[in-house]
Design a protein around this motif. Structure first.
Motif, PDB file in Angstrom:
ATOM      1  N   THR A 129       2.352 -55.871 -26.328  1.00 23.85           N
ATOM      2  CA  THR A 129       1.588 -56.909 -26.998  1.00 23.85           C
ATOM      3  C   THR A 129       0.527 -56.249 -27.874  1.00 23.85           C
ATOM      4  O   THR A 129       0.241 -55.061 -27.734  1.00 23.85           O
ATOM      5  N   TYR A 130      -0.083 -57.041 -28.745  1.00 26.71           N
ATOM      6  CA  TYR A 130      -1.155 -56.515 -29.576  1.00 26.71           C
ATOM      7  C   TYR A 130      -2.341 -56.085 -28.718  1.00 26.71           C
ATOM      8  O   TYR A 130      -2.947 -55.036 -28.961  1.00 26.71           O
ATOM      9  N   GLU A 131      -2.658 -56.872 -27.679  1.00 27.48           N
ATOM     10  CA  GLU A 131      -3.789 -56.530 -26.812  1.00 27.48           C
ATOM     11  C   GLU A 131      -3.572 -55.168 -26.159  1.00 27.48           C
ATOM     12  O   GLU A 131      -4.477 -54.335 -26.100  1.00 27.48           O
ATOM     13  N   LYS A 132      -2.371 -54.926 -25.693  1.00 25.05           N
ATOM     14  CA  LYS A 132      -2.089 -53.639 -25.057  1.00 25.05           C
ATOM     15  C   LYS A 132      -2.078 -52.520 -26.093  1.00 25.05           C
ATOM     16  O   LYS A 132      -2.573 -51.414 -25.832  1.00 25.05           O
ATOM     17  N   ARG A 133      -1.542 -52.814 -27.273  1.00 19.71           N
ATOM     18  CA  ARG A 133      -1.447 -51.790 -28.311  1.00 19.71           C
ATOM     19  C   ARG A 133      -2.827 -51.319 -28.768  1.00 19.71           C
ATOM     20  O   ARG A 133      -3.023 -50.144 -29.099  1.00 19.71           O
ATOM     21  N   LYS A 134      -3.801 -52.209 -28.784  1.00 17.37           N
ATOM     22  CA  LYS A 134      -5.164 -51.801 -29.130  1.00 17.37           C
ATOM     23  C   LYS A 134      -5.676 -50.736 -28.165  1.00 17.37           C
ATOM     24  O   LYS A 134      -6.323 -49.767 -28.576  1.00 17.37           O
ATOM     25  N   TYR A 135      -5.376 -50.907 -26.872  1.00 19.66           N
ATOM     26  CA  TYR A 135      -5.816 -49.929 -25.877  1.00 19.66           C
ATOM     27  C   TYR A 135      -4.986 -48.646 -25.952  1.00 19.66           C
ATOM     28  O   TYR A 135      -5.494 -47.556 -25.663  1.00 19.66           O
ATOM     29  N   ILE A 136      -3.716 -48.774 -26.334  1.00 21.55           N
ATOM     30  CA  ILE A 136      -2.882 -47.587 -26.545  1.00 21.55           C
ATOM     31  C   ILE A 136      -3.481 -46.736 -27.660  1.00 21.55           C
ATOM     32  O   ILE A 136      -3.623 -45.514 -27.542  1.00 21.55           O
ATOM     33  N   HIS A 137      -3.876 -47.395 -28.742  1.00 16.45           N
ATOM     34  CA  HIS A 137      -4.456 -46.676 -29.880  1.00 16.45           C
ATOM     35  C   HIS A 137      -5.807 -46.066 -29.518  1.00 16.45           C
ATOM     36  O   HIS A 137      -6.114 -44.924 -29.897  1.00 16.45           O
ATOM     37  N   LEU A 138      -6.611 -46.818 -28.781  1.00 13.67           N
ATOM     38  CA  LEU A 138      -7.909 -46.294 -28.343  1.00 13.67           C
ATOM     39  C   LEU A 138      -7.729 -45.057 -27.464  1.00 13.67           C
ATOM     40  O   LEU A 138      -8.428 -44.049 -27.633  1.00 13.67           O
ATOM     41  N   THR A 139      -6.782 -45.122 -26.536  1.00 14.92           N
ATOM     42  CA  THR A 139      -6.491 -43.974 -25.676  1.00 14.92           C
ATOM     43  C   THR A 139      -6.058 -42.777 -26.512  1.00 14.92           C
ATOM     44  O   THR A 139      -6.469 -41.635 -26.256  1.00 14.92           O
ATOM     45  N   ALA A 140      -5.253 -43.041 -27.533  1.00 16.20           N
ATOM     46  CA  ALA A 140      -4.773 -41.965 -28.396  1.00 16.20           C
ATOM     47  C   ALA A 140      -5.922 -41.308 -29.157  1.00 16.20           C
ATOM     48  O   ALA A 140      -5.917 -40.089 -29.371  1.00 16.20           O
ATOM     49  N   VAL A 141      -6.908 -42.095 -29.572  1.00 16.16           N
ATOM     50  CA  VAL A 141      -8.064 -41.527 -30.272  1.00 16.16           C
ATOM     51  C   VAL A 141      -8.808 -40.557 -29.360  1.00 16.16           C
ATOM     52  O   VAL A 141      -9.191 -39.460 -29.771  1.00 16.16           O
ATOM     53  N   PHE A 142      -9.018 -40.942 -28.103  1.00 12.94           N
ATOM     54  CA  PHE A 142      -9.672 -40.044 -27.149  1.00 12.94           C
ATOM     55  C   PHE A 142      -8.819 -38.802 -26.896  1.00 12.94           C
ATOM     56  O   PHE A 142      -9.333 -37.673 -26.906  1.00 12.94           O
ATOM     57  N   ALA A 143      -7.516 -39.006 -26.671  1.00 14.72           N
ATOM     58  CA  ALA A 143      -6.650 -37.916 -26.235  1.00 14.72           C
ATOM     59  C   ALA A 143      -6.229 -36.985 -27.364  1.00 14.72           C
ATOM     60  O   ALA A 143      -5.881 -35.827 -27.108  1.00 14.72           O
ATOM     61  N   CYS A 144      -6.287 -37.477 -28.598  1.00 15.56           N
ATOM     62  CA  CYS A 144      -5.816 -36.672 -29.721  1.00 15.56           C
ATOM     63  C   CYS A 144      -6.921 -36.394 -30.733  1.00 15.56           C
ATOM     64  O   CYS A 144      -7.309 -35.249 -30.939  1.00 15.56           O
ATOM     65  N   ASN A 145      -7.440 -37.443 -31.363  1.00 14.34           N
ATOM     66  CA  ASN A 145      -8.395 -37.248 -32.459  1.00 14.34           C
ATOM     67  C   ASN A 145      -9.677 -36.582 -31.998  1.00 14.34           C
ATOM     68  O   ASN A 145     -10.179 -35.644 -32.638  1.00 14.34           O
ATOM     69  N   PHE A 146     -10.236 -37.061 -30.890  1.00 13.95           N
ATOM     70  CA  PHE A 146     -11.475 -36.466 -30.389  1.00 13.95           C
ATOM     71  C   PHE A 146     -11.241 -35.031 -29.920  1.00 13.95           C
ATOM     72  O   PHE A 146     -12.053 -34.138 -30.170  1.00 13.95           O
ATOM     73  N   VAL A 147     -10.117 -34.821 -29.225  1.00 10.75           N
ATOM     74  CA  VAL A 147      -9.813 -33.473 -28.739  1.00 10.75           C
ATOM     75  C   VAL A 147      -9.633 -32.515 -29.910  1.00 10.75           C
ATOM     76  O   VAL A 147     -10.143 -31.389 -29.895  1.00 10.75           O
ATOM     77  N   ASN A 148      -8.938 -32.958 -30.959  1.00  7.51           N
ATOM     78  CA  ASN A 148      -8.760 -32.084 -32.125  1.00  7.51           C
ATOM     79  C   ASN A 148     -10.095 -31.774 -32.791  1.00  7.51           C
ATOM     80  O   ASN A 148     -10.310 -30.656 -33.288  1.00  7.51           O
ATOM     81  N   HIS A 149     -11.006 -32.760 -32.812  1.00  6.96           N
ATOM     82  CA  HIS A 149     -12.330 -32.503 -33.386  1.00  6.96           C
ATOM     83  C   HIS A 149     -13.052 -31.428 -32.573  1.00  6.96           C
ATOM     84  O   HIS A 149     -13.743 -30.570 -33.140  1.00  6.96           O
TER      85      HIS A 149
END
Length: 249
Positions: free
Chosen positions: A150-170
């Motif tokens: 669902t869209y609600e779940k996908r928002k949290y999937i994307h948020l998790t990805a930001v922590f696990a990928c984008n922040f880690v890469n920074h």
């Protein structure tokens, strides 16, 4: 099924490549950047255009979030399925009388980096069960990891990805600034980074935590703080505080 991919960036390139490698025909790549479209076309032998959108059964929009709505309005065909690839937008952002959906690949994409497409998770959201099956079957030809969302779940999937990928890469980028400033080859840290990532294949991230913060080693943390300044110092303090809160130190 006639498929058109709209976009010329990293996601468009890799999605087109994944389809072609799995003998899924792509009728066209469409977009504004003729140079990038031409590169995709030449490498993958897919027709491209910056002017005329080909007729298709499925249009997959691979553009920036801020452009999805405007680009979706270019599709005037009614009897077709349209999917965006955003992790943070609802399918309702798509403007048209067609069937709306989301086809979200959970991965970080760079054109210069090859990927194992079979391991990329795809999260599918549609308006009907029939369209769910169409997109799930399509994703399953590429990947072993396909999930309805669902869209609600996908928002949290994307948020998790930001922590696990984008922040880690920074943090990798900040770490390289420190090593570069001291003329220490950053590739000496790659085995440590690789082991850190491999470890969480078998150990929960919380259980795998090491370092001065989880040990509450104030002497080491104070020493490190003296070596840092500006944003890196603030990041260091914030991360240590977060670690200590998680372990109630």
């Amino acid at each position: 099924m006639q498929i058109v991919i709209i976009g010329s960036g990293n996601v468009a390139y890799h999605l087109a490549k994944a389809f072609i490698l799995n003998t899924i025909s792509v009728a066209q790549v469409f977009g504004r950047n003729e140079m990038e479209l031409s590169k995709i076309s030449q490498e993958l032998n897919i027709p491209y255009s910056t002017e005329k959108l080909e007729d298709a059964d499925l249009y997959i929009i691979c553009v920036s979030d801020r452009s999805v709505e405007d680009v979706s309005a270019l599709i005037t065909k009614k009897d077709c399925l349209v999917a965006h690839t955003s992790g943070s937008l609802p399918k309702e952002i798509l403007k048209g009388g067609y069937r709306k959906s989301s086809f979200y690949p959970l991965q970080t994409f760079s054109k210069s980096k090859d990927l194992d497409y079979t391991q990329i998770p795809f999260f599918i959201e549609t308006e009907t069960e029939d369209d769910q099956k169409i997109l799930s079957d399509l994703a399953s030809e590429i990947s072993e990891r396909v999930m309805e969302s669902t869209y609600e779940k996908r928002k949290y999937i994307h948020l998790t990805a930001v922590f696990a990928c984008n922040f880690v890469n920074h943090l990798f980028a900040r770490a390289k600034e420190i090593s570069d400033a001291q003329e220490i080859p950053f590739n000496y840290f790659l085995p440590l980074i690789d082991e850190t990532v491999r470890k969480i294949d078998t150990i929960e991230p919380k259980a795998a935590q090491t370092g001065p913060a989880v040990r509450n080693d104030k002497r080491i943390m104070e020493l490190h703080e003296l070596l840092l300044k500006d944003e890196s110092l603030e990041i260091y303090k914030t991360m240590n505080h977060s670690i200590q809160k998680m372990y109630e130190l």
